[in-house]
Structures are given as C-alpha cells and as structure tokens.
Design a protein around this motif. Structure first.
Motif, short mmCIF file in Angstrom:
data_model
loop_
_atom_site.label_atom_id
_atom_site.label_comp_id
_atom_site.label_asym_id
_atom_site.label_seq_id
_atom_site.Cartn_x
_atom_site.Cartn_y
_atom_site.Cartn_z
N THR A 234 -4.96 12.07 -10.17
CA THR A 234 -3.59 12.61 -10.20
C THR A 234 -3.01 12.67 -8.79
N LYS A 235 -3.82 12.99 -7.82
CA LYS A 235 -3.34 13.08 -6.44
C LYS A 235 -3.08 11.70 -5.84
N MET A 236 -3.89 10.71 -6.23
CA MET A 236 -3.61 9.34 -5.78
C MET A 236 -2.27 8.86 -6.33
N GLN A 237 -2.00 9.18 -7.58
CA GLN A 237 -0.72 8.79 -8.16
C GLN A 237 0.43 9.49 -7.45
N LEU A 238 0.24 10.78 -7.15
CA LEU A 238 1.27 11.53 -6.44
C LEU A 238 1.55 10.93 -5.07
N THR A 239 0.50 10.72 -4.28
CA THR A 239 0.70 10.22 -2.92
C THR A 239 1.14 8.76 -2.92
N GLY A 240 0.70 8.01 -3.93
CA GLY A 240 1.10 6.61 -4.02
C GLY A 240 2.58 6.42 -4.26
N VAL A 249 2.34 1.24 4.32
CA VAL A 249 1.91 -0.09 3.90
C VAL A 249 2.76 -1.16 4.58
N ASP A 250 4.07 -0.94 4.63
CA ASP A 250 4.95 -1.90 5.29
C ASP A 250 4.60 -2.01 6.78
N ALA A 251 4.29 -0.87 7.40
CA ALA A 251 3.93 -0.89 8.82
C ALA A 251 2.61 -1.62 9.04
N PHE A 252 1.67 -1.44 8.11
CA PHE A 252 0.39 -2.14 8.22
C PHE A 252 0.60 -3.66 8.16
N VAL A 253 1.41 -4.09 7.23
CA VAL A 253 1.68 -5.53 7.09
C VAL A 253 2.35 -6.07 8.35
N ALA A 254 3.24 -5.25 8.92
CA ALA A 254 3.96 -5.67 10.12
C ALA A 254 3.16 -5.42 11.40
N LYS A 255 1.96 -4.89 11.26
CA LYS A 255 1.09 -4.56 12.38
C LYS A 255 1.79 -3.59 13.33
N GLN A 256 2.41 -2.57 12.74
CA GLN A 256 3.10 -1.52 13.49
C GLN A 256 2.48 -0.17 13.16
N LYS A 257 2.75 0.80 14.02
CA LYS A 257 2.27 2.15 13.77
C LYS A 257 3.24 2.84 12.81
N PRO A 258 2.74 3.42 11.72
CA PRO A 258 3.66 4.05 10.75
C PRO A 258 4.25 5.35 11.28
N THR A 259 5.43 5.65 10.81
CA THR A 259 6.07 6.93 11.07
C THR A 259 6.12 7.70 9.75
N PHE A 260 5.56 8.89 9.74
CA PHE A 260 5.51 9.69 8.52
C PHE A 260 6.60 10.75 8.52
N ARG A 261 7.25 10.91 7.38
CA ARG A 261 8.33 11.88 7.26
C ARG A 261 7.98 13.06 6.37
N GLY A 262 6.76 13.04 5.86
CA GLY A 262 6.31 14.17 5.05
C GLY A 262 6.87 14.18 3.64
N ARG A 263 7.26 12.99 3.18
CA ARG A 263 7.78 12.91 1.81
C ARG A 263 7.50 11.53 1.21
#
Length: 263
Positions: A234-240, A249-263
């Motif tokens: 259930t938590k994987m579905q929530l976070t996914g 995921v987009d940052a990983f593909v672009a080889k960039q560091k992700p920025t998290f916004r907490g949502r």
C-alpha cells in the motif's frame, strides 16, 4: 499559557520547544495539553516536512511535574491522576511515532521519565554531550508510559530495557550513544547547528517516502511478515503516485540530481 510550548516553522522545519526552563520543562497539565495539540498540528500541517522537538534551559524534559502530581495525590483526585496517560501521554507518543514525516529530538539536557519516552519515539536523537537519559518511573514506584515499553526494547533490546527500567539511573550522553539511545552526540554549543543540518537534509527529501518508511517500520514491529508485506504494497502504491517519484525517475534518466517537493 501559550508560552509553555513554542512553535515555529521555517523552510519546512517545525520546531516544537518545551518552554518551562524554571521547572526543567516538567509536564504539568496545561503543558501536556498544549504539547499534544502542537505536535498534532505539526503532524497535520502539509507545509511541515520535518519536526524537531527540544527544550529550553538545562533540561530537554524531566517528565511529569511532580509538584502537580503530589497535589493530586493529596487531593485523592484519581481521575485527574491517571486520565493523563490516555488523554495526554499516549496521544503525544502516537503522534511523534506515527506522523507521516521525520521527527528529530534535539536533546539539549536531561531527558527523564516521559521526557525520555518522547525522545525515544522520535526517529533521531541528537544529544548534547552534557545531556543524558533517565527512565525514572520505577524510582517513584510507577510503571512506564508514553510508549517507552514499545520503543525502548526496539532501540536496545528487551534485557537492557528491563535493566534500565528496573534500576533507573542517569545515562550520560557517551553511554547513550554506545547503547543506541542516541543517534549522535555533539558538543553542547554545536547542538543547534547539528540539528539544523539534519533537519534541512530531511526537509529537502522525499517527505511522503520518509513517512511511508517510518510507518512501515512501525507496522512491522507488531505484525507478521505477510501482513507487513501487504502493508508495504500500500505504501509503494502511495509513494509511486507522488510528484517526487515521477520527478526523481525523470532526473535519473536525465542523469540529474532530483529535487523533492514533499508531494
């Protein structure tokens, strides 16, 4: 009344401060009510991505205000004496342990009784080298509360937890680190900076994922493997489904560091 517990939010970090330094931040009824409600407000506030719990003066918190307790004993007010556990201490422990965001205890001085219990309900305990813990309940012929029967054995094991609860003593910061009660020990004059660094790192992280991880760990402590795996799903579905996951995921593909916004 509102000065008994102060509350400030800056850059996603909520700081909840016990503010009865003249009483070593002992918990009388008004303080317990305000602390409970303030912690719950921090848990519910979407702008808050990490919570810091600390105290002013020489103590983090020495637990129940014994002056008030003695007065209630002398008045034989049994309702007021023991309703405080389900009305105040239990909700405080649950909010600290189960809110969907990280919680740091900035242990500026002695944490005793329910004060120690509250610190143990947090994810991290950054402890000043002049501070210490004392699980003092049996010293006044009481059992334990504020969730310590659940948190303490999980930090240091059942045998050591029983020893400390049976024979209360002040555990200095260095020993607390060795036992696993402290996450880290820092010079007293460096406590604020160390906590700010950790809080800033957590506030910049994937808040929903952090909350899901801490709730999954808590759930697994009292459930079977099969139940825990189902809860994880259930938590994987929530976070996914979060913006943070998609952006990471987009940052990983672009080889960039992700920025998290907490949502």
């Amino acid at each position: 009344m509102s000065d008994l517990v102060t509350y400030a939010v800056a850059e996603g970090v909520a700081t909840v401060t016990l503010n009865r330094p003249e009483a070593m931040n002992a918990l009388d009824t008004p303080t317990k009510v305000l602390l409970r409600d303030t912690i719950q407000a921090a848990a519910d506030d979407p702008a808050v991505r990490v919570v810091v719990l600390t105290g002013t003066g020489r103590a983090f918190c020495v637990g129940q205000d014994l002056k008030e307790h003695i007065g209630l004993l002398q008045a034989n007010d049994q309702a007021a004496l023991w309703s405080t556990v389900p009305d105040h201490y239990a909700p405080i422990a649950l909010a600290l342990a189960e809110m969907p965001k990280p919680v740091i205890a900035a242990v500026n001085g002695v944490a005793a009784g329910a004060g120690a219990s509250m610190a143990f309900a947090c994810d991290f305990r950054i402890v000043a080298d002049t501070a210490g813990f004392n699980v003092a309940f049996a010293g006044i012929a009481l059992s334990c509360d504020t969730g310590i029967s659940w948190t303490l054995p999980r930090l240091i094991g059942q045998a050591k937890a029983l020893e400390l609860l049976y024979f209360p003593r002040t555990i200095p910061a260095a020993e607390a680190l060795d036992l696993g009660l402290a996450s880290s020990v820092v010079p007293a004059d460096g406590l604020e900076g160390a906590v700010a660094e950790l809080a800033g790192k957590l506030a910049a992280g994937p808040t929903v994922a952090y909350g899901a991880v801490r709730q999954s760990i808590g759930y697994s402590a009292s459930h079977t493997l099969a139940e825990s795996i189902a809860f994880e799903a259930t938590k994987m579905q929530l976070t996914g489904g979060t913006e943070d996951h998609r952006n990471a995921v987009d940052a990983f593909v672009a080889k960039q560091k992700p920025t998290f916004r907490g949502r």
